[in-house]
Design a protein around this motif. Structure first.
Motif, PDB file in Angstrom:
ATOM      1  N   ASN A  10       0.901  -1.400  -0.085  1.00 42.00           N
ATOM      2  CA  ASN A  10      -0.003  -0.142  -0.051  1.00 42.00           C
ATOM      3  C   ASN A  10       0.883   1.320  -0.174  1.00 42.00           C
ATOM      4  O   ASN A  10       0.340   2.455   0.367  1.00 42.00           O
ATOM      5  CB  ASN A  10      -0.908   0.090   1.265  1.00 42.00           C
ATOM      6  N   GLY A  11       2.178   1.245  -0.288  1.00 37.75           N
ATOM      7  CA  GLY A  11       2.909   2.417  -0.452  1.00 37.75           C
ATOM      8  C   GLY A  11       3.306   2.703   0.900  1.00 37.75           C
ATOM      9  O   GLY A  11       3.796   4.088   0.907  1.00 37.75           O
ATOM     10  N   LEU A  12       3.239   2.168   2.164  1.00 41.71           N
ATOM     11  CA  LEU A  12       3.673   2.767   3.101  1.00 41.71           C
ATOM     12  C   LEU A  12       4.855   2.361   3.604  1.00 41.71           C
ATOM     13  O   LEU A  12       5.327   1.269   3.358  1.00 41.71           O
ATOM     14  CB  LEU A  12       2.514   2.161   4.339  1.00 41.71           C
ATOM     15  N   SER A  13       5.409   3.247   4.410  1.00 41.67           N
ATOM     16  CA  SER A  13       6.926   2.950   4.917  1.00 41.67           C
ATOM     17  C   SER A  13       6.804   2.154   6.288  1.00 41.67           C
ATOM     18  O   SER A  13       5.809   2.279   6.772  1.00 41.67           O
ATOM     19  CB  SER A  13       7.676   4.381   4.886  1.00 41.67           C
ATOM     20  N   LEU A  14       7.673   1.632   6.651  1.00 39.68           N
ATOM     21  CA  LEU A  14       7.609   0.744   7.821  1.00 39.68           C
ATOM     22  C   LEU A  14       8.090   1.690   9.145  1.00 39.68           C
ATOM     23  O   LEU A  14       7.955   1.281  10.311  1.00 39.68           O
ATOM     24  CB  LEU A  14       8.462  -0.555   7.793  1.00 39.68           C
ATOM     25  N   GLU A  15       8.505   3.004   8.684  1.00 41.54           N
ATOM     26  CA  GLU A  15       8.939   3.778   9.788  1.00 41.54           C
ATOM     27  C   GLU A  15       7.734   4.370  10.629  1.00 41.54           C
ATOM     28  O   GLU A  15       6.706   4.468  10.187  1.00 41.54           O
ATOM     29  CB  GLU A  15       9.515   5.030   9.267  1.00 41.54           C
ATOM     30  N   GLY A  16       7.959   4.130  12.064  1.00 45.74           N
ATOM     31  CA  GLY A  16       6.789   4.493  12.901  1.00 45.74           C
ATOM     32  C   GLY A  16       6.037   3.363  13.095  1.00 45.74           C
ATOM     33  O   GLY A  16       4.800   3.264  13.856  1.00 45.74           O
ATOM     34  N   HIS A  17       6.330   2.163  12.338  1.00 44.98           N
ATOM     35  CA  HIS A  17       5.337   0.691  12.717  1.00 44.98           C
ATOM     36  C   HIS A  17       6.369  -0.286  13.394  1.00 44.98           C
ATOM     37  O   HIS A  17       7.629  -0.467  12.931  1.00 44.98           O
ATOM     38  CB  HIS A  17       4.785   0.454  11.436  1.00 44.98           C
ATOM     39  N   ARG A  18       5.923  -1.072  14.270  1.00 43.36           N
ATOM     40  CA  ARG A  18       6.746  -1.994  15.008  1.00 43.36           C
ATOM     41  C   ARG A  18       6.161  -3.355  15.048  1.00 43.36           C
ATOM     42  O   ARG A  18       4.836  -3.337  15.211  1.00 43.36           O
ATOM     43  CB  ARG A  18       6.967  -1.527  16.504  1.00 43.36           C
ATOM     44  N   PHE A  19       6.805  -4.318  14.850  1.00 45.10           N
ATOM     45  CA  PHE A  19       6.169  -5.742  14.815  1.00 45.10           C
ATOM     46  C   PHE A  19       6.863  -6.608  15.742  1.00 45.10           C
ATOM     47  O   PHE A  19       7.955  -6.760  15.795  1.00 45.10           O
ATOM     48  CB  PHE A  19       6.517  -6.272  13.326  1.00 45.10           C
ATOM     49  N   PHE A  20       6.232  -7.157  16.797  1.00 46.59           N
ATOM     50  CA  PHE A  20       6.677  -7.996  17.799  1.00 46.59           C
ATOM     51  C   PHE A  20       6.270  -9.420  17.746  1.00 46.59           C
ATOM     52  O   PHE A  20       5.110  -9.818  17.765  1.00 46.59           O
ATOM     53  CB  PHE A  20       6.455  -7.491  19.137  1.00 46.59           C
ATOM     54  N   ALA A  21       7.414 -10.088  17.170  1.00 45.47           N
ATOM     55  CA  ALA A  21       6.981 -11.555  17.274  1.00 45.47           C
ATOM     56  C   ALA A  21       7.158 -12.140  18.585  1.00 45.47           C
ATOM     57  O   ALA A  21       8.058 -12.832  18.947  1.00 45.47           O
ATOM     58  CB  ALA A  21       7.959 -12.380  16.233  1.00 45.47           C
ATOM     59  N   ASP A  22       5.943 -11.992  19.281  1.00 47.76           N
ATOM     60  CA  ASP A  22       6.092 -12.554  20.960  1.00 47.76           C
ATOM     61  C   ASP A  22       4.759 -12.833  21.466  1.00 47.76           C
ATOM     62  O   ASP A  22       3.709 -12.749  20.600  1.00 47.76           O
ATOM     63  CB  ASP A  22       6.495 -11.252  21.574  1.00 47.76           C
ATOM     64  N   ASP A  23       4.658 -13.317  22.568  1.00 50.05           N
ATOM     65  CA  ASP A  23       3.184 -13.830  23.237  1.00 50.05           C
ATOM     66  C   ASP A  23       2.590 -12.339  23.769  1.00 50.05           C
ATOM     67  O   ASP A  23       3.243 -11.569  24.417  1.00 50.05           O
ATOM     68  CB  ASP A  23       3.563 -14.838  24.447  1.00 50.05           C
ATOM     69  N   VAL A  24       1.478 -12.160  23.265  1.00 51.25           N
ATOM     70  CA  VAL A  24       0.749 -10.940  23.538  1.00 51.25           C
ATOM     71  C   VAL A  24       0.618 -10.618  25.145  1.00 51.25           C
ATOM     72  O   VAL A  24       0.927  -9.651  25.552  1.00 51.25           O
ATOM     73  CB  VAL A  24      -0.743 -11.251  23.237  1.00 51.25           C
ATOM     74  N   ASN A  37       4.207 -18.331  24.859  1.00 54.13           N
ATOM     75  CA  ASN A  37       5.425 -18.578  25.161  1.00 54.13           C
ATOM     76  C   ASN A  37       5.742 -19.527  26.305  1.00 54.13           C
ATOM     77  O   ASN A  37       4.577 -19.625  27.141  1.00 54.13           O
ATOM     78  CB  ASN A  37       6.128 -17.204  25.778  1.00 54.13           C
ATOM     79  N   ARG A  38       6.869 -20.400  26.384  1.00 56.90           N
ATOM     80  CA  ARG A  38       6.953 -21.371  27.446  1.00 56.90           C
ATOM     81  C   ARG A  38       5.761 -22.427  27.726  1.00 56.90           C
ATOM     82  O   ARG A  38       5.436 -22.680  28.877  1.00 56.90           O
ATOM     83  CB  ARG A  38       7.373 -20.789  28.866  1.00 56.90           C
ATOM     84  N   GLY A  39       5.102 -22.573  26.697  1.00 54.39           N
ATOM     85  CA  GLY A  39       3.846 -23.617  26.655  1.00 54.39           C
ATOM     86  C   GLY A  39       2.678 -23.123  27.260  1.00 54.39           C
ATOM     87  O   GLY A  39       1.771 -23.822  27.319  1.00 54.39           O
ATOM     88  N   ARG A  40       2.759 -21.668  27.330  1.00 56.06           N
ATOM     89  CA  ARG A  40       1.799 -21.341  28.212  1.00 56.06           C
ATOM     90  C   ARG A  40       0.406 -21.390  27.378  1.00 56.06           C
ATOM     91  O   ARG A  40       0.214 -20.984  26.249  1.00 56.06           O
ATOM     92  CB  ARG A  40       1.770 -19.849  28.594  1.00 56.06           C
ATOM     93  N   LEU A  41      -0.794 -22.029  28.112  1.00 55.18           N
ATOM     94  CA  LEU A  41      -2.014 -22.131  27.287  1.00 55.18           C
ATOM     95  C   LEU A  41      -2.788 -21.294  27.347  1.00 55.18           C
ATOM     96  O   LEU A  41      -2.992 -20.171  28.376  1.00 55.18           O
ATOM     97  CB  LEU A  41      -2.914 -23.147  28.224  1.00 55.18           C
ATOM     98  N   TRP A  42      -3.412 -20.665  26.193  1.00 57.60           N
ATOM     99  CA  TRP A  42      -4.191 -19.677  25.975  1.00 57.60           C
ATOM    100  C   TRP A  42      -5.842 -20.231  25.640  1.00 57.60           C
ATOM    101  O   TRP A  42      -5.849 -21.001  24.637  1.00 57.60           O
ATOM    102  CB  TRP A  42      -4.114 -18.538  24.821  1.00 57.60           C
ATOM    103  N   ARG A  43      -6.546 -19.898  26.584  1.00 61.79           N
ATOM    104  CA  ARG A  43      -8.288 -20.334  26.266  1.00 61.79           C
ATOM    105  C   ARG A  43      -8.745 -19.016  26.426  1.00 61.79           C
ATOM    106  O   ARG A  43      -9.004 -18.455  27.535  1.00 61.79           O
ATOM    107  CB  ARG A  43      -8.595 -21.318  27.313  1.00 61.79           C
TER     108      ARG A  43
END
Ligand SMILES: C[S@@+](CC[C@H](N)C(=O)[O-])C[C@H]1O[C@@H](n2cnc3c(N)ncnc32)[C@H](O)[C@@H]1O
Length: 301
Positions: A177-191, A219-225
């Protein structure tokens, strides 16, 4: 239980949306994803009837599907498989793109069970774009569709998902969409690990997306329900919500209806000693009542 009308199809075309439901039946639904069609089915008979119906609908509207994919809807998530090609050119790439109100998103029929875009969040994405938050937190972000529409409206965004691959697809959606990634963060992590960090750093948001799966392992096998942990998630969201923030509460868990979502929201507000109101976006014209995710907005005071 019917195919969408030629008028509705024309209205989608006119607004620049080429990803929408075509048909919803008892054991099957049919989606248009750009030039291609995806049939999701529970029984072979329902799949066969959908193919016949598609041919009749194409005659009526003039739409000609380039390819037809089908995927079986199993009872258990671990049995989920990628769609298979039923008809059309097998030499074409499995990845492509769709548009929603002119916004572009990548899809990939070879990526697994889900092609990368959930149609039932269309009205909520439109709400985010119109609301134009300054700072959006998109949890369980998947391919970051909410982040993209917020960024187009000028937001800085934080997208969180366990899957690095999905976030990479999210970044690709920004670039599409022609957006730069500046000002946008992406965390590959457990919410649930990210919320306390954001809170400690004093980060606050005007819009927060909570669209968790019914069940997962973090993370660490933590169960999300979702049935067990929704209130905890809402409390975490409130800890980083600015005054006036809009929080989307969304679930595909059939045991949680809109009233259950509101109950959880009210409980979280009371515990956090905050005030708020609830609203829903208008129902989607291509989804019969009760189909798709249950969603509710909590507008924090
Ligand atoms: C239902 S999808 C979200 C769809 C997304 N809101 C959209 O509209 O495109 C759920 C996502 O949650 C992610 N997920 C599951 N458990 C998680 C966790 N504990 N922390 C972060 N992400 C998680 C999955 O990887 C998946 O991408």
């Amino acid at each position: 239980m019917h195919w969408i009308t030629p008028d509705l199809y024309a209205a989608f075309e006119a607004e620049g949306t080429n990803a929408h439901r075509l048909f919803t039946g008892p054991h099957v639904w049919v989606e248009r994803l750009g030039a291609d069609v995806l049939i999701s089915y529970k029984t072979e008979a329902a799949r066969a009837a959908a193919i016949d119906g598609l041919h009749a609908w194409e005659e009526q509207t003039g739409f000609r599907s380039r390819r037809v994919f089908a995927r079986f809807l199993p009872r258990q998530n671990p049995e989920r498989v990628a769609p298979v090609l039923l008809s059309g050119d097998a030499s074409l790439a499995f990845h492509g793109e769709i548009t929603e109100r002119g916004v572009r998103f990548g899809i990939d029929f070879g990526a697994g069970y889900s092609a990368g875009f959930f149609l039932d969040q269309r009205a909520n994405r439109a709400f985010v774009q119109a609301r134009a938050p300054k700072r959006l937190l998109n949890t369980f972000a998947y391919t970051c569709s909410f982040s993209v529409v917020a960024a187009l409206a000028g937001a800085q965004t934080v997208s969180v998902d366990l899957s690095k691959k999905s976030l990479d697809r999210g970044r690709a959606n920004f670039l599409l969409n022609g957006l730069s990634l500046e000002g946008h963060r992406f965390f590959a992590d457990d919410v649930m690990d990210v919320f306390p960090r954001l809170e400690r750093r004093g980060e606050r948001f005007n819009a927060i997306i909570l669209d968790p799966p019914t069940f997962s392992r973090g993370n660490r096998g933590r169960l999300w329900r979702v049935e067990e942990h929704l209130e905890e998630l809402l409390a975490a969201a409130l800890s980083v919500a600015d005054a006036g923030a809009s929080i989307l509460i969304s679930t595909n868990c059939t045991r949680l209806d809109r009233r259950a979502l509101e109950r959880a929201g009210r409980f979280a507000l009371k515990t956090a000693r905050r005030g708020g109101d609830f609203h829903q976006e208008p129902p989607l014209p291509d989804f019969p009542p009760g189909e798709g995710a249950q969603t509710l907005w909590l507008d924090v005071r």
